[in-house]
Design a protein around this motif. Structure first.
Motif, mmCIF file in Angstrom:
data_model
loop_
_atom_site.group_PDB
_atom_site.id
_atom_site.type_symbol
_atom_site.label_atom_id
_atom_site.label_comp_id
_atom_site.label_asym_id
_atom_site.label_seq_id
_atom_site.Cartn_x
_atom_site.Cartn_y
_atom_site.Cartn_z
ATOM 1 N N THR A 189 -4.207 -3.054 4.741
ATOM 2 C CA THR A 189 -3.417 -2.958 4.734
ATOM 3 C C THR A 189 -2.797 -3.312 6.368
ATOM 4 O OG1 THR A 189 -1.454 -2.253 3.567
ATOM 5 C CG2 THR A 189 -2.463 -0.861 4.553
ATOM 6 N N SER A 217 3.465 -3.332 5.059
ATOM 7 C CA SER A 217 3.584 -3.959 3.958
ATOM 8 C C SER A 217 3.960 -3.602 2.040
ATOM 9 C CB SER A 217 1.987 -4.086 2.974
ATOM 10 O OG SER A 217 1.474 -4.730 1.954
ATOM 11 N N CYS A 268 3.402 -4.339 -0.500
ATOM 12 C CA CYS A 268 1.746 -4.455 -1.337
ATOM 13 C C CYS A 268 1.338 -3.025 -1.598
ATOM 14 C CB CYS A 268 0.456 -5.083 -0.903
ATOM 15 S SG CYS A 268 1.429 -7.269 -1.333
ATOM 16 N N ILE A 269 1.350 -2.327 -0.055
ATOM 17 C CA ILE A 269 0.233 -0.804 -0.524
ATOM 18 C C ILE A 269 0.783 -0.018 -1.140
ATOM 19 C CG2 ILE A 269 2.312 0.050 0.913
ATOM 20 C CD1 ILE A 269 -1.757 0.706 0.774
ATOM 21 N N ALA A 283 -0.623 -0.636 -4.693
ATOM 22 C CA ALA A 283 -1.981 -0.251 -4.815
ATOM 23 C C ALA A 283 -2.400 0.892 -4.754
ATOM 24 C CB ALA A 283 -2.639 -0.905 -3.344
ATOM 25 N N GLU A 299 -4.681 0.481 8.004
ATOM 26 C CA GLU A 299 -3.110 -0.023 8.225
ATOM 27 C C GLU A 299 -3.369 -1.354 10.202
ATOM 28 O OE1 GLU A 299 0.138 1.871 8.821
ATOM 29 O OE2 GLU A 299 -0.193 1.855 6.825
ATOM 30 N N GLU A 328 -7.970 -4.491 -1.201
ATOM 31 C CA GLU A 328 -7.679 -4.849 -0.287
ATOM 32 C C GLU A 328 -5.721 -4.527 -1.018
ATOM 33 O OE1 GLU A 328 -8.121 -8.963 0.463
ATOM 34 O OE2 GLU A 328 -9.672 -8.773 1.586
ATOM 35 N N ASP A 329 -5.088 -4.486 -0.207
ATOM 36 C CA ASP A 329 -3.846 -4.398 -1.017
ATOM 37 C C ASP A 329 -2.792 -4.777 -2.570
ATOM 38 O OD1 ASP A 329 -2.748 -5.843 0.250
ATOM 39 O OD2 ASP A 329 -1.338 -4.874 1.398
ATOM 40 N N ASP A 330 -3.587 -5.913 -2.293
ATOM 41 C CA ASP A 330 -3.342 -6.533 -3.558
ATOM 42 C C ASP A 330 -3.283 -6.684 -4.952
ATOM 43 O OD1 ASP A 330 -4.888 -8.185 -2.011
ATOM 44 O OD2 ASP A 330 -3.847 -10.177 -2.340
ATOM 45 N N HIS A 357 -11.824 -8.661 -2.679
ATOM 46 C CA HIS A 357 -10.467 -7.823 -3.304
ATOM 47 C C HIS A 357 -11.087 -6.461 -3.691
ATOM 48 C CE1 HIS A 357 -11.225 -10.252 -7.089
ATOM 49 N NE2 HIS A 357 -10.816 -8.901 -7.031
#
Length: 231
Positions: free
Chosen positions: A20, A24, A26-27, A30, A47, A90-92, A146
């Motif tokens: 990430t 973000s 998104c984390i 996630a 990060e 990946e964070d998404d 991802h």
């Protein structure tokens, strides 16, 4: 760095990483997604990969991502038991069906542990070209990194490829780790996606992806919906 007592879905894999950037949004999602399945006993959040010092001349999203993966691989090599396989998210990413994913990951774990030739195992991808072989397909050309397992051999091959990147090679075009892993390494994927990812119009996509790939994503609406292009 976090450790958990829950029984992991990937008992042979000691550590997961979530990639990430600081701040973000998104984390948080996630983190919640990862805990729905709890793949491993240890989780490390990585990060600020876009701000790390790199020896490469250009600053581009595709090179940032390649460098981030190689940094994780080198850390795993230096700190985890010899020959360990790791999981990188990946964070998404998000699970398609968490309950099904937890059971399927145990099958994936057995396959990766017993198969002698696996470099990488994609837990969800857009399989542009794949060879169906039972539950575990040979991915010959795929997009989407991802959620994946990376064996010691696969991590070493990626680090070697990164070390061979020259300024001239960077100038020639995109340095896409997704395509490298699927087209040049021995990579497998599950017969149906366990983890998904959407493909919105990001800086990475606009600056680093081939125009044909972006057009295909627009045609299949993968910016907003995981289906129908995932199998």
């Amino acid at each position: 760095r976090h450790t958990f007592d829950a029984s992991p879905a990937l008992p042979s894999v000691p550590t997961s990483f979530i990639l990430t950037v600081h701040g973000s949004a998104c984390i948080r999602d996630a983190w919640a997604e990862w805990h729905k399945v709890c793949p491993t006993r240890e989780l490390i959040i990585v990060e600020n990969f876009t701000e790390c010092d790199k020896r490469l001349a250009l600053k581009r999203p595709d090179i940032d991502i390649f460098h981030a993966y190689v940094t994780i691989f080198e850390f795993a090599r230096d700190t985890l038991p010899s020959g360990a396989t790791i999981a990188v998210f990946e964070d998404d990413f998000f699970w398609d069906h968490p309950t099904h994913a937890a059971a399927a990951l145990r099958d994936v774990d057995r396959f990766v542990r017993r198969a002698p030739d696996v470099d990488h195992y994609l837990l969800g991808c857009v399989p542009l070209l794949a060879l169906p072989t039972g539950a575990h397909w040979r991915a010959l050309l795929a997009g989407g990194l991802h959620a994946a397992l990376h064996t010691a051999r696969g991590m070493c091959r990626c680090a070697d490829a990164y070390a061979r990147l020259t300024a001239a090679r960077q100038q020639q075009g995109t340095v896409n780790i997704d395509l490298l892993i699927s087209s040049r390494h021995c990579t497998y994927c599950y017969w149906r996606p366990l983890a998904l990812q959407l493909f919105p119009a990001t800086r990475n996509r606009s600056q680093s992806w081939p125009t044909m790939c972006s057009t295909l994503l627009d045609m299949t609406n993968l910016a907003t919906s995981a289906y129908p292009f995932y199998p």
